[in-house]
Scaffold this motif. Structure first.
Motif, PDB file in Angstrom:
ATOM      1  N   PRO A  71      -4.844   4.909  -1.537  1.00  0.00           N
ATOM      2  CA  PRO A  71      -5.327   5.216  -2.887  1.00  0.00           C
ATOM      3  C   PRO A  71      -4.513   4.561  -3.984  1.00  0.00           C
ATOM      4  O   PRO A  71      -4.958   4.461  -5.131  1.00  0.00           O
ATOM      5  CB  PRO A  71      -5.195   6.740  -2.959  1.00  0.00           C
ATOM      6  N   ARG A 100      -3.526   0.853  -9.196  1.00  0.00           N
ATOM      7  CA  ARG A 100      -2.543  -0.166  -8.869  1.00  0.00           C
ATOM      8  C   ARG A 100      -1.321   0.058  -9.756  1.00  0.00           C
ATOM      9  O   ARG A 100      -1.448   0.415 -10.921  1.00  0.00           O
ATOM     10  CB  ARG A 100      -3.097  -1.577  -9.085  1.00  0.00           C
ATOM     11  N   GLU A 137      -1.813   1.136  -4.731  1.00  0.00           N
ATOM     12  CA  GLU A 137      -1.335  -0.121  -4.181  1.00  0.00           C
ATOM     13  C   GLU A 137      -0.634  -0.914  -5.274  1.00  0.00           C
ATOM     14  O   GLU A 137      -0.699  -0.569  -6.458  1.00  0.00           O
ATOM     15  CB  GLU A 137      -2.493  -0.927  -3.584  1.00  0.00           C
ATOM     16  N   HIS A 141      -8.722   5.203  -7.958  1.00  0.00           N
ATOM     17  CA  HIS A 141      -7.900   4.176  -7.317  1.00  0.00           C
ATOM     18  C   HIS A 141      -6.937   3.597  -8.348  1.00  0.00           C
ATOM     19  O   HIS A 141      -7.310   3.370  -9.499  1.00  0.00           O
ATOM     20  CB  HIS A 141      -8.789   3.069  -6.752  1.00  0.00           C
ATOM     21  N   ARG A 181      -5.104   8.531 -14.374  1.00  0.00           N
ATOM     22  CA  ARG A 181      -6.351   8.794 -13.650  1.00  0.00           C
ATOM     23  C   ARG A 181      -7.308   9.638 -14.485  1.00  0.00           C
ATOM     24  O   ARG A 181      -8.519   9.382 -14.527  1.00  0.00           O
ATOM     25  CB  ARG A 181      -6.033   9.511 -12.339  1.00  0.00           C
ATOM     26  N   SER A 201       0.829  -1.203   0.000  1.00  0.00           N
ATOM     27  CA  SER A 201       0.000   0.000   0.000  1.00  0.00           C
ATOM     28  C   SER A 201       0.861   1.249   0.000  1.00  0.00           C
ATOM     29  O   SER A 201       1.920   1.287   0.643  1.00  0.00           O
ATOM     30  CB  SER A 201      -0.906   0.013   1.236  1.00  0.00           C
TER      31      SER A 201
END
Length: 476
Positions: free
Chosen positions: A217, A401, A219, A399, A374, A3
């Protein structure tokens, strides 16, 4: 799951923890972790030489207290204070432990001579960067840049983050520290995962200091997360219940794209692969198990489709199933025609393709990949997989990754075609778009690393190694 939290989240958690601890205890935890990481890197303490570059923030205090511990272990330590507001307790601790102090403030530093005067009689083995903390913004001061230039070639250990990078965005605005090792505390910060800042961090070591943190937010999946997400056939499974993925890729001009996309889809995670396109003959020669047009649970569209791209995309979207949109097909998708009308999309651009989608320069994408991934996910209402050294997978809600598997040898023609097919297979097997894209990116990078073994690879090598990587994960 690894995270990465924002600065505000970290500060709130630190404040809550400090309210329960004696004064200075949290800094001592961080400093101890930092000192032991440095000792590991040095291979011991006695007779080693360490230089601290200390700013006005708490990470400067961490560096000073770590320096005091190192000095007590026989390390020759000197601190250069770049601010008149250096952490007073840390300065006194280092002085009591026998470390040297050079005060600079806004004055000019004396030049670093070959025997590294003032203070240390020889060049240091390691420099500890405690110049700017996680809350720092903007360019480094000129005096700090000058010092870093003089210290070129000496390994740097960054405290929390390399000075000069942006913690919450992963952006770099000018000259910055290039660390061999970054020691961070409590949690990873976004800049540890997101490029271009992540490239400056070197190896990142996390020191647990007992923080209680909210959901992050950003990970990064780890092997155990990927193993948990992988689809597994039930005892009564048959080829249709395991999922059917369709591939619309390749063309007369680019038949290889069809072969590579199918190779990624035919990794064994689904029960059947269908191919539709003008490269059917070479596909069937290399993949006799692949069949023709019919019902599917997901489509992969775009790689090498050339002038056929628009038609393939329209037909795939008409089936109302999840669709991986790649390469040539991306140019025929717009925000107005994607989100509401076609849920379940995964868009897989590289930086140049994303620049066209957002109508910005490619340099903008490469300078701020997290921001633009994003933005694209929000604009298109889709999961966006932005390919790169650290591939970003963004949801419309922001969110993200970050995939950290892979090798520089993965930058080879056709690798993205294999990835698109793999994402489609995971979609057809029942994974949600965000999980499918991030799991596929991890597997793709792991297979490339296995194929490379430190040397060059071709895209087909990645597909060949996928089943071995999957087998190892499924065995646990």
């Amino acid at each position: 799951m690894r995270s990465a939290h924002t600065v505000d989240q970290v500060r709130t958690a630190e404040a809550a923890l400090m309210a329960t601890l004696p004064d200075g205890a949290l800094m001592q935890r961080a400093a101890t972790g930092l000192a032991y990481a440095v000792l590991d890197l040095l291979g011991g303490g006695y007779g080693r030489r360490v230089l601290l570059l200390v700013g006005s923030g708490d990470n400067g205090g961490d560096a000073l207290h770590a320096g005091a511990l190192l000095a007590r272990r026989g390390v020759q330590v000197e601190a250069w204070l770049l601010s008149d507001r250096a952490h007073a307790g840390g300065v006194e601790a280092l002085r009591r432990a026998g470390g040297g102090i050079v005060r600079g403030g806004n004055q000019h530093y004396r030049p670093v001579t070959p025997d590294f005067r003032p203070g240390l009689s020889h060049r240091p083995d390691i420099v500890i960067d405690g110049i700017v903390g996680i809350g720092g913004h903007g360019r480094l001061r000129a005096d700090a840049i000058e010092i870093l230039t003089q210290l070129s070639g000496i390994p740097i250990v960054a405290v929390d983050l390399p000075s000069g990078v942006e913690a919450d965005t992963g952006e770099v605005t000018g000259p910055h520290v290039e660390a061999a090792l970054t020691v961070t505390f409590g949690t990873h910060k976004i800049a540890h995962l997101a490029d271009p800042a992540a490239r400056a961090c070197g190896v990142v070591e996390l020191v647990d200091i007992g923080l209680e943190l909210p959901p992050a937010p950003v990970e990064s999946l780890q092997a155990a997360d990927v193993a948990r997400l992988l689809p597994r056939p039930t005892p009564d499974a048959q080829k249709y219940s395991r999922g059917v993925v369709g591939v619309r890729a390749g063309s007369v001009r680019y038949p290889g794209a069809a072969l590579l996309s199918v190779s990624g889809a035919a990794c064994g995670l689904v029960g059947m692969v269908r191919y539709v396109g003008s490269a059917a003959d070479p596909v069937k020669q290399q993949h006799p198990e692949v069949v023709g047009e019919g019902r599917v649970q997901a489509w992969v569209v775009g790689s090498g489709t050339d002038t056929d791209a628009a038609g393939h995309l329209e037909q795939a979207l008409g089936d109302r199933v999840p669709v991986v949109v790649d390469a040539d097909a991306l140019a025929h998708l717009s925000p107005e025609t994607s989100a509401a009308a076609h849920p379940g999309l995964v868009l897989t651009p590289h930086a140049g393709e994303l620049a066209s989608m957002l109508r910005v320069d490619r340099d903008e994408i490469e300078a701020r990949p997290l921001e633009h991934a994003r933005a694209a996910a929000a604009a298109y209402g889709a999961v966006v997989l932005l390919k790169g050294r650290h591939t970003l997978i963004a949801r419309p809600d922001g969110h993200v990754r970050v995939n950290t598997t892979g090798t520089p040898w993965l930058a080879t023609a056709g690798a993205g075609d294999v990835l698109g097919g793999l994402v489609g297979a995971l979609l057809a097997a029942g994974l949600e778009p965000f999980d499918a894209a991030s799991t596929a990116a991890w597997l793709h990078g792991a297979a490339a690393t296995a194929a490379s073994a430190g040397g060059p690879i071709l895209a087909r090598d990645i597909a060949h190694h996928l089943r071995a990587v999957l087998r190892d994960l499924l065995r646990g």
